[in-house]
Enzyme design. Structure first.
Site, PDB file in Angstrom:
ATOM      1  N   ASP A  51       0.842  -1.201   0.000  1.00  0.00           N
ATOM      2  CA  ASP A  51       0.000   0.000   0.000  1.00  0.00           C
ATOM      3  C   ASP A  51       0.878   1.252   0.000  1.00  0.00           C
ATOM      4  O   ASP A  51       1.630   1.493   0.944  1.00  0.00           O
ATOM      5  CB  ASP A  51      -0.894  -0.019   1.246  1.00  0.00           C
ATOM      6  CG  ASP A  51      -2.041   0.971   1.132  1.00  0.00           C
ATOM      7  OD1 ASP A  51      -2.000   1.831   0.242  1.00  0.00           O
ATOM      8  OD2 ASP A  51      -2.982   0.878   1.939  1.00  0.00           O
ATOM      9  N   ASP A  52       0.773   2.040  -1.063  1.00  0.00           N
ATOM     10  CA  ASP A  52       1.536   3.291  -1.190  1.00  0.00           C
ATOM     11  C   ASP A  52       3.040   3.059  -1.325  1.00  0.00           C
ATOM     12  O   ASP A  52       3.848   3.924  -0.949  1.00  0.00           O
ATOM     13  CB  ASP A  52       1.279   4.256  -0.007  1.00  0.00           C
ATOM     14  CG  ASP A  52      -0.160   4.743   0.070  1.00  0.00           C
ATOM     15  OD1 ASP A  52      -0.991   4.307  -0.743  1.00  0.00           O
ATOM     16  OD2 ASP A  52      -0.444   5.571   0.962  1.00  0.00           O
ATOM     17  N   CYS A  88      -6.480   4.225  -3.003  1.00  0.00           N
ATOM     18  CA  CYS A  88      -6.673   2.838  -2.561  1.00  0.00           C
ATOM     19  C   CYS A  88      -7.903   2.111  -3.102  1.00  0.00           C
ATOM     20  O   CYS A  88      -7.770   1.070  -3.743  1.00  0.00           O
ATOM     21  CB  CYS A  88      -6.695   2.794  -1.045  1.00  0.00           C
ATOM     22  SG  CYS A  88      -5.120   3.291  -0.326  1.00  0.00           S
ATOM     23  N   ARG A  91      -7.745  -0.856  -5.913  1.00  0.00           N
ATOM     24  CA  ARG A  91      -8.026  -2.247  -5.524  1.00  0.00           C
ATOM     25  C   ARG A  91      -9.210  -2.809  -6.304  1.00  0.00           C
ATOM     26  O   ARG A  91      -9.236  -3.995  -6.665  1.00  0.00           O
ATOM     27  CB  ARG A  91      -8.314  -2.312  -4.021  1.00  0.00           C
ATOM     28  CG  ARG A  91      -7.071  -2.203  -3.210  1.00  0.00           C
ATOM     29  CD  ARG A  91      -7.257  -1.526  -1.866  1.00  0.00           C
ATOM     30  NE  ARG A  91      -5.991  -0.902  -1.505  1.00  0.00           N
ATOM     31  CZ  ARG A  91      -4.987  -1.560  -0.921  1.00  0.00           C
ATOM     32  NH1 ARG A  91      -5.131  -2.819  -0.589  1.00  0.00           N
ATOM     33  NH2 ARG A  91      -3.839  -0.970  -0.685  1.00  0.00           N
ATOM     34  N   LYS A 129      -5.757  -5.490   3.617  1.00  0.00           N
ATOM     35  CA  LYS A 129      -6.684  -4.367   3.438  1.00  0.00           C
ATOM     36  C   LYS A 129      -7.629  -4.623   2.261  1.00  0.00           C
ATOM     37  O   LYS A 129      -7.176  -4.829   1.141  1.00  0.00           O
ATOM     38  CB  LYS A 129      -5.850  -3.114   3.169  1.00  0.00           C
ATOM     39  CG  LYS A 129      -6.643  -1.860   2.864  1.00  0.00           C
ATOM     40  CD  LYS A 129      -5.661  -0.712   2.725  1.00  0.00           C
ATOM     41  CE  LYS A 129      -6.311   0.563   2.285  1.00  0.00           C
ATOM     42  NZ  LYS A 129      -5.307   1.645   2.193  1.00  0.00           N
ATOM     43  N   HIS A 145     -11.059  -2.711   1.357  1.00  0.00           N
ATOM     44  CA  HIS A 145     -11.355  -1.370   0.843  1.00  0.00           C
ATOM     45  C   HIS A 145     -12.294  -1.327  -0.359  1.00  0.00           C
ATOM     46  O   HIS A 145     -12.245  -0.388  -1.160  1.00  0.00           O
ATOM     47  CB  HIS A 145     -10.053  -0.604   0.539  1.00  0.00           C
ATOM     48  CG  HIS A 145     -10.114   0.810   1.031  1.00  0.00           C
ATOM     49  ND1 HIS A 145      -9.053   1.689   1.011  1.00  0.00           N
ATOM     50  CD2 HIS A 145     -11.158   1.501   1.577  1.00  0.00           C
ATOM     51  CE1 HIS A 145      -9.426   2.837   1.505  1.00  0.00           C
ATOM     52  NE2 HIS A 145     -10.681   2.759   1.862  1.00  0.00           N
ATOM     53  N   SER A 159      -8.571   1.981   5.176  1.00  0.00           N
ATOM     54  CA  SER A 159      -7.195   2.407   5.445  1.00  0.00           C
ATOM     55  C   SER A 159      -6.894   2.480   6.942  1.00  0.00           C
ATOM     56  O   SER A 159      -7.761   2.811   7.751  1.00  0.00           O
ATOM     57  CB  SER A 159      -6.931   3.777   4.814  1.00  0.00           C
ATOM     58  OG  SER A 159      -7.023   3.681   3.416  1.00  0.00           O
ATOM     59  N   HIS A 198       1.430   2.113   4.118  1.00  0.00           N
ATOM     60  CA  HIS A 198       0.525   3.265   4.244  1.00  0.00           C
ATOM     61  C   HIS A 198       0.694   3.848   5.650  1.00  0.00           C
ATOM     62  O   HIS A 198       0.830   3.102   6.613  1.00  0.00           O
ATOM     63  CB  HIS A 198      -0.908   2.759   4.031  1.00  0.00           C
ATOM     64  CG  HIS A 198      -1.949   3.829   3.879  1.00  0.00           C
ATOM     65  ND1 HIS A 198      -2.319   4.652   4.919  1.00  0.00           N
ATOM     66  CD2 HIS A 198      -2.712   4.187   2.813  1.00  0.00           C
ATOM     67  CE1 HIS A 198      -3.276   5.476   4.486  1.00  0.00           C
ATOM     68  NE2 HIS A 198      -3.520   5.222   3.218  1.00  0.00           N
ATOM     69  N   ASP A 253      -0.450  -0.612  -4.773  1.00  0.00           N
ATOM     70  CA  ASP A 253      -1.742  -0.068  -5.210  1.00  0.00           C
ATOM     71  C   ASP A 253      -1.635   1.337  -5.804  1.00  0.00           C
ATOM     72  O   ASP A 253      -2.517   1.784  -6.526  1.00  0.00           O
ATOM     73  CB  ASP A 253      -2.768  -0.073  -4.065  1.00  0.00           C
ATOM     74  CG  ASP A 253      -2.458   0.960  -2.992  1.00  0.00           C
ATOM     75  OD1 ASP A 253      -1.266   1.289  -2.792  1.00  0.00           O
ATOM     76  OD2 ASP A 253      -3.405   1.444  -2.342  1.00  0.00           O
ATOM     77  N   ASN A 254      -0.557   2.051  -5.452  1.00  0.00           N
ATOM     78  CA  ASN A 254      -0.308   3.396  -6.016  1.00  0.00           C
ATOM     79  C   ASN A 254       1.057   3.859  -5.541  1.00  0.00           C
ATOM     80  O   ASN A 254       1.705   3.204  -4.721  1.00  0.00           O
ATOM     81  CB  ASN A 254      -1.404   4.400  -5.621  1.00  0.00           C
ATOM     82  CG  ASN A 254      -1.711   4.455  -4.137  1.00  0.00           C
ATOM     83  OD1 ASN A 254      -2.796   4.034  -3.717  1.00  0.00           O
ATOM     84  ND2 ASN A 254      -0.783   4.955  -3.340  1.00  0.00           N
ATOM     85  N   LYS A 270       1.355   9.588  -5.198  1.00  0.00           N
ATOM     86  CA  LYS A 270      -0.043   9.182  -4.946  1.00  0.00           C
ATOM     87  C   LYS A 270      -1.002  10.354  -5.112  1.00  0.00           C
ATOM     88  O   LYS A 270      -0.678  11.488  -4.745  1.00  0.00           O
ATOM     89  CB  LYS A 270      -0.135   8.644  -3.524  1.00  0.00           C
ATOM     90  CG  LYS A 270      -1.542   8.332  -3.045  1.00  0.00           C
ATOM     91  CD  LYS A 270      -1.546   7.791  -1.632  1.00  0.00           C
ATOM     92  CE  LYS A 270      -2.965   7.542  -1.135  1.00  0.00           C
ATOM     93  NZ  LYS A 270      -2.981   6.887   0.192  1.00  0.00           N
TER      94      LYS A 270
END
Ligand code: MG
Length: 465
Positions: free
Chosen positions: A34-35, A74, A78, A127, A129, A152, A215, A267-268, A288
């Site tokens: 994540d991130d 996010c 996803r 996660k 989401h 998150s 994240h 994811d980003n 992001k």
């Protein structure tokens, strides 16, 4: 071939009668950080981050250097991974918070639902989401088992600038803790993932491991605290790398290496607002929350011994929307009945360096706004405002933002990976061609900037009252 129980036997019979291969299809493991930024792994050029397990995974597999997510945030990202659709198509934008009353629609098919008819055991640890109300949870969308946060990890009472309710940790559909000790999450997800592989080693499985980290707020267990060369952020990446090592060691120990495709990506891009608690996009512009490559281009490593040539690099365009159709192809599964956007890119995995992407172009939306298009070496940005970090925050706090505007701008990503030199004036025919592609995107998925309503847009699921 080892198969267990009556269900597996029935599955084989169904495969034979339906014309599908009765051979055991491959296992799939998708690890989704994540991130995590484009340059946060040693094998993607980080000068100060040790990632020995991901480096080994890359040495035994293939790095994808032009791999994209559909949106740099996010929930939208996803949704794209799990449905093979642009987020606009399935009506999920941004990052769903605890107040959201929508989620993934019951009619959409996730990767787990696509694989189920072929006898796959399915699990997600991490996660989700795609909606936190029971009807939107993973267990209602094809996953047999779930442990994780529904949204998150910063959506909790300790957020530095916003108010959120208690954060639930969900096991199956039951909340088993509120505001859990986040330093244990990576370990808990990993232990559960290892157990899942052990329990389902004799049938095909799909393991989705979308880590909560890195994240913000960042947390790391004592195993890795204070040990990296890059502060807390480095410790957190080291723990994710450890987790990858645990998964790979389990596959090896159970003799599953040759029948398991492992995909690692993010994811980003990095949430640059958080300064030292954010990662790095390296040479890419911004991060992001933007449609610049720092937001949407992510590191990606795939490993499948015997199928993916070792220590290779693919610079062809591919994206998370392609994962669903690719896994469907590799497993002999049917595609969803509803239209999807991704394409089977399995030849990019298993083929030689001469294989070309089947994707002519990708469309980059931010929310409902079409902001950019990538086509081959070119990326055209349409006029839009974007989030820029003027002063990064310190110690887990967000920084100061501004909203500069870009005019129509064309970049040649083969010679200008940082999207720094607008070459629209010198390449008018390219601008015309990509502008025509944008009209196709707007007709299909709409565009809130031009107030176009797309004919191919489907609704998200709404909470039943
Ligand atoms: Mg993210």
């Amino acid at each position: 071939m080892m198969v267990g129980g009556g269900c597996a036997w029935l599955m084989q019979l169904l495969c034979v009668t339906s014309g599908l291969s009765a051979e055991r299809p491959p296992n799939f493991v998708v690890i989704f950080a994540d991130d995590l930024g484009y340059a946060d792994l040693h094998c993607f050029g980080s000068p100060h981050q040790d990632t020995p397990n991901l480096d080994r995974m890359a040495a035994e597999g293939r790095r994808f250097t032009s791999f994209y997510v559909a949106q740099a945030v996010c929930s939208a990202s996803r949704t794209a991974l799990l449905t093979g659709c642009y987020p606009n198509r399935v009506g999920i934008h941004g990052a769903l918070g605890p107040a959201a009353t929508h989620g993934i629609h019951a009619d959409e098919m996730t990767i787990a639902e696509v694989l189920k008819p072929r006898g796959y055991a399915t699990a997600i640890y991490g996660k989700w989401h795609l909606g936190h109300h029971p009807e939107f949870l993973p267990t209602r969308h094809g996953f047999d088992d779930y442990l994780g946060l529904p949204y998150s990890n910063d959506m909790w009472p300790k957020h530095p600038t916003a108010k959120f309710p208690d954060l639930p940790l969900i096991d199956g559909e039951r909340t088993v803790a509120t505001n859990p000790d986040q330093s244990q999450l990576t370990t808990q997800y990993t232990e559960r993932a290892v157990k899942f592989i052990e329990q389902h080693q004799s049938q095909p499985f799909f393991l989705y491991l979308p880590h909560t980290m890195p994240h913000v707020p960042l947390f790391v267990s004592d195993k890795h605290a204070g040990k990296s060369k890059n502060g807390l952020h480095g410790d957190v990446i080291a723990e994710i790398d450890w987790s990858v090592g645990q998964v790979l060691a389990t596959l090896k120990r159970l003799n599953l290496d040759d029948n398991t495709l492992v995909i690692f990506t993010s994811d980003n891009g990095p949430w640059l607002s958080y300064g030292p608690h954010a990662g790095s996009a390296g040479p890419l512009r911004e991060g992001k929350g933007t449609t610049w490559d720092g937001g949407v281009r992510v590191p990606c490593v795939m490993r499948w011994p015997g199928k993916i040539p070792a220590n290779t690099v693919c610079n062809e365009l591919a994206a998370t929307i392609d994962v669903l159709p690719t896994l469907a192809k590799l497993s002999g599964s049917e595609l969803p009945a509803l239209k999807i956007d991704g394409l089977d890119v399995s030849p990019l995995l298993t083929g030689d360096a001469t294989v070309k992407t089947p994707h002519a172009d990708y469309w980059f939306y931010w929310g409902g706004e079409l902001q950019a298009i990538r086509s081959g070496r070119w990326k055209l940005h349409f006029p839009h405002s974007y989030q820029h970090i003027d002063v990064p925050g310190a110690e887990g706090r967000p920084g100061k933002l501004s909203s500069p505007k870009t005019e129509l701008a064309l970049f040649d990503l083969e010679t200008d990976i940082g999207e720094a030199h607008n070459v629209a004036a010198q390449n008018e025919e390219v601008v015309v061609r990509l502008t025509a592609l944008a009209e196709m995107a707007r007709a299909d998925l709409g565009d809130t900037i031009t107030k176009r309503v797309g004919t191919g847009v489907r609704a998200a699921g709404q909470l039943k009252k």
